[in-house]
Design an enzyme around this catalytic site. Structure first.
Site, short mmCIF file in Angstrom:
data_model
loop_
_atom_site.label_atom_id
_atom_site.label_comp_id
_atom_site.label_asym_id
_atom_site.label_seq_id
_atom_site.Cartn_x
_atom_site.Cartn_y
_atom_site.Cartn_z
CE LYS A 1 0.33 4.73 7.96
NZ LYS A 1 0.50 3.87 6.82
CE1 TYR B 1 -3.76 2.37 0.25
CE2 TYR B 1 -2.62 3.30 2.15
CZ TYR B 1 -3.62 3.37 1.20
OH TYR B 1 -4.48 4.44 1.18
CG ASP C 1 5.80 3.72 0.97
OD1 ASP C 1 6.00 4.36 2.04
OD2 ASP C 1 4.67 3.58 0.48
C1 LIG Z 1 0.01 4.46 5.41
C2 LIG Z 1 0.89 4.28 4.24
C3 LIG Z 1 0.88 5.19 3.17
C4 LIG Z 1 -0.14 6.30 3.07
O1 LIG Z 1 0.01 7.25 4.06
P1 LIG Z 1 -1.22 8.24 4.38
O2 LIG Z 1 -0.65 9.17 5.39
O3 LIG Z 1 -2.32 7.38 4.90
O4 LIG Z 1 -1.61 8.90 3.12
C5 LIG Z 1 1.81 5.02 2.17
N1 LIG Z 1 2.70 4.03 2.20
C6 LIG Z 1 2.75 3.13 3.21
C7 LIG Z 1 3.78 2.06 3.20
C8 LIG Z 1 1.83 3.22 4.25
O5 LIG Z 1 1.85 2.31 5.22
#
Ligand SMILES: *Cc1c(COP(=O)(O)O)cnc(C)c1O
Length: 438
Positions: free
Chosen positions: A271, A150, A243
């Site tokens: 996060k 994701y 990411d």
């Molecule tokens: C949560 C997440 C995102 C998206 O972040 P948001 O702040 O919810 O837009 C992107 N990449 C990873 C790996 C994530 O866990």
């Protein structure tokens, strides 16, 4: 099918109001309990330490941790102090601030892939912007990603995405131009050969990867996987985008990619770095970051980007996490919880496997080990749903999806972990009575 499960009278009333004015009664789909057979979301009005308190006065030991940002525990005094102090000095100026310089310096000093960094508000923006930059730098448009990952909800990364879309069975979200999806090639996570072949064939602008997958449940990389991606990226003239929105500062005071020995051309953060407030960042090689406006032609902006409140919370959180022994403690708690869950699976005879890294873990039901999206998808979701409600009834709140992680925090202690294991053993007794694969 059993009737939809309810979490309480006041929650039900709020759900009915919310459902009239907010689609599905949630501001983000992953919060809904509908995928696990519930009515509406949990309505929380207060949180402290390791616990959430809902509007019906129930207390839950919190393993959701807001899907990843939580690591200090709720209402940590260092964060609330920093927030109060900043709020009294104003919350948004539309100028640069000393705090964002300090935070940028800390991140650049502590993260190998980061030579320069730009703050944004969400992980979605971080990834979206990193992709734009990679396309500008390479003059190419393709992207290679991994099924079950994701990367936020931008158009380009919603093909075979994990986490929320996987929970809802949404393969390719509606409303995304086919021409955008055609630029994206998705291969199985942990399959270095398939990735290499796709990269050499497509010569994409970027390969986008979670160095430890956190959105098909926790799935660590096979030893050869990330080095193979780095080599293939170099051979194809593509950029490697790590990411680390969910992984940075989860497993160590910095990026997990540094511990795994892989360097990204670009890296995305989010996060935890906001201490619970909306804050994310992307950065990487200085030559690439120099292409961003106002110095270069790649435009990316944000009214709230790097806002003072988020930066204050982030600085406070990272200071707490920089103390010696923090991650050792989190890892020891994680090991204790994992061992307890594995023992409970063993004693109840319920088939399951625990994937864990430090303070993040996922319990998958079923016989097989989970190392990719297929494995996560093949796990027994019916048993997960039953387990979720049994745990909730025992005062433990898990992410309402078999594709998410349990997260521990500094506010969780051995007593909380042991209580969780006890709850899990009782919940698994109930789950054992259910037919497999509902
Ligand atoms: C949560 C997440 C995102 C998206 O972040 P948001 O702040 O919810 O837009 C992107 N990449 C990873 C790996 C994530 O866990």
């Amino acid at each position: 099918m059993t009737a939809p499960r309810d979490v309480g009278e006041r929650s039900r009333a709020l759900y009915e109001r919310a459902a009239r004015v907010i689609p599905g009664a949630v501001s983000s789909p992953a919060r809904s309990l509908a995928p696990v057979g519930g009515v509406g979301p949990l309505f929380v009005e207060r949180a402290e330490g390791a616990y959430l308190y809902d509007v019906d006065g129930r207390r839950y030991l919190d393993y959701l941790q807001a899907f990843g940002p939580g690591i200090l525990g709720h209402a940590h005094p260092a964060v609330t102090r920093a927030l109060a102090d900043q709020a009294a000095r104003g919350v948004l100026y539309g100028t640069s601030t000393p705090g964002e310089v300090e935070l940028a310096e800390r991140l650049v000093a502590g993260i190998g892939s980061l030579e320069a960094v730009r703050f944004v508000s969400t992980g979605t923006e971080a990834v979206m912007s990193a992709i734009r930059l990679a396309r500008a730098a390479t003059g190419r448009e393709g992207i290679v990603t991994f099924a079950g990952s994701y990367h936020g909800h931008a158009d380009a990364v919603l093909a075979e995405a994990g986490s929320g879309p996987a929970t809802l069975g949404i393969e390719h979200g509606a409303g995304i131009p086919r021409s955008t999806l055609e630029l994206v090639t998705t291969v199985p996570y942990n399959d270095a050969d398939a990735a290499r072949a796709a990269i050499l064939r497509n010569r994409p602008a970027a390969i986008l990867v979670e160095p430890v997958a956190g959105n098909m449940g926790i799935v660590p990389p096979a030893p050869d996987f990330l080095p193979a991606l780095r080599r293939a990226a170099d051979d194809a003239g593509s950029l490697l985008i790590l990411d680390e929105v969910i992984t940075a500062f989860r497993f160590r005071a910095g990026a997990v990619s540094d511990a795994l020995g892989v360097r990204g051309d670009l890296i995305c953060l989010g996060k935890i770095i906001g201490g619970g407030l909306p804050l994310a960042a992307y950065g990487g090689r200085a030559d690439l970051m120099g292409m961003l406006a106002p110095r270069g032609p790649v435009y990316q902006a944000g009214t709230h980007a790097g806002n003072p409140l988020s930066v204050a919370a982030g600085l406070a959180a990272l200071a707490v996490l920089a103390a010696p022994g923090v991650y050792e403690r989190l890892d020891a708690l994680g090991a204790r919880l994992e061992a307890g869950l594995v023992a409970a699976l063993g004693s109840t005879g319920v088939a399951g496997t625990v994937n864990r890294m430090g303070s993040g873990m996922t319990l998958f039901f079923g016989d097989r080990k989970v190392r990719d999206h297929e494995g996560a998808r093949a796990s027994d979701h019916g048993r997960f749903r039953a387990f979720f409600w049994e745990m909730l009834q025992r005062g433990v709140y898990l992410a309402p999806s078999p594709y998410e992680a349990w997260f521990l925090t500094l506010a969780h202690g051995e007593a909380e972990v042991d209580a969780t294991v006890e709850a899990a053993a009782a919940a698994l007794e109930v789950v054992r009575g259910l037919a497999e694969r509902m």
